[in-house]
Write an enzyme that holds these catalytic residues in place. Sequence first.
Site, PDB file in Angstrom:
ATOM      1  N   LEU A  45       0.864  -1.177   0.000  1.00 42.90           N
ATOM      2  CA  LEU A  45       0.000   0.000   0.000  1.00 42.90           C
ATOM      3  C   LEU A  45       0.901   1.228   0.000  1.00 42.90           C
ATOM      4  CD1 LEU A  45      -2.755  -0.810   2.683  1.00 42.90           C
ATOM      5  CD2 LEU A  45      -2.988  -0.897   0.188  1.00 42.90           C
ATOM      6  N   ASP A  46       0.440   2.322  -0.609  1.00 46.99           N
ATOM      7  CA  ASP A  46       1.195   3.569  -0.574  1.00 46.99           C
ATOM      8  C   ASP A  46       1.420   4.003   0.870  1.00 46.99           C
ATOM      9  OD1 ASP A  46       1.098   3.615  -3.325  1.00 46.99           O
ATOM     10  OD2 ASP A  46      -0.524   5.090  -3.432  1.00 46.99           O
ATOM     11  N   ARG A  47       2.485   4.743   1.077  1.00 44.07           N
ATOM     12  CA  ARG A  47       2.833   5.206   2.424  1.00 44.07           C
ATOM     13  C   ARG A  47       1.657   5.896   3.114  1.00 44.07           C
ATOM     14  NH1 ARG A  47       6.773  10.326   3.299  1.00 44.07           N
ATOM     15  NH2 ARG A  47       4.842  11.357   2.645  1.00 44.07           N
ATOM     16  N   ARG A  50      -5.747   7.018  -6.831  1.00 42.69           N
ATOM     17  CA  ARG A  50      -5.444   8.433  -6.671  1.00 42.69           C
ATOM     18  C   ARG A  50      -5.532   9.171  -8.009  1.00 42.69           C
ATOM     19  NH1 ARG A  50      -0.020   7.953  -2.999  1.00 42.69           N
ATOM     20  NH2 ARG A  50      -0.142  10.242  -3.076  1.00 42.69           N
TER      21      ARG A  50
END
Length: 218
Positions: free
Chosen positions: A64-66, A165
């Site tokens: 997962l993205d930060r 996003r």
Amino acid sequence: MTGPSTPYNPPTRPIPVIYRDDHLLVVDKPEGLLSVPGRGDHLADCVLSRLAVKYPEVLLCHRLDRDTSGIMIFALTKEGQRKIGRMFEVKRIKKRYIARVWGEVVEEKGTIDLPLIVDWPNRPLQHVNHETGKPAVTDWQRMAREDGTTRMKLMPRTGRSHQLRVHMQQLGHPILGDPFYADGAAQDFPRMMLHAEGLKFEHPITGQVMRLEAPCPF
């Protein structure tokens, strides 16, 4: 754009374990914490390294993205890792996200089908490219409109980097607090409002249908 220069100050609170057996470890990743180490000692702290303290055998299955919080699957055996990895590849794992986005979405639901590829001069940003981009498809459902923003349920069919996003940005409703794809007032939030809420898949060893959730914190 503040994203690439954002300092790394990961949260220190414990990582909740949602499910564990001999083959799998499923956790609720906090926002602001890398899934895997970045480049340099200052980016060494991550979900994988923290879990390895208690579970030395832990193996990565996906990321997962930060700045995204929520449910992540790790493996505790090579067999589990191999089979879960294959299930992600052939899209046999159903993912569900919750997001709050800028503006009030008019339609009740829809599908975004826009191919994505890294924007090399501005990496790690991604962008839509109909010639060289890889297929990226997101189903979405409006949940509620809240004071000029909208709560959305996002169900990606593919797993491209930054897919949700970019797709929300392209819809005209960037995710609140997104340091890369939102701007102005839409960026002025304490965190990025994107959370991996649920996963549905067959257990790679037993075949049991697993429905696991990490409650949305916003």
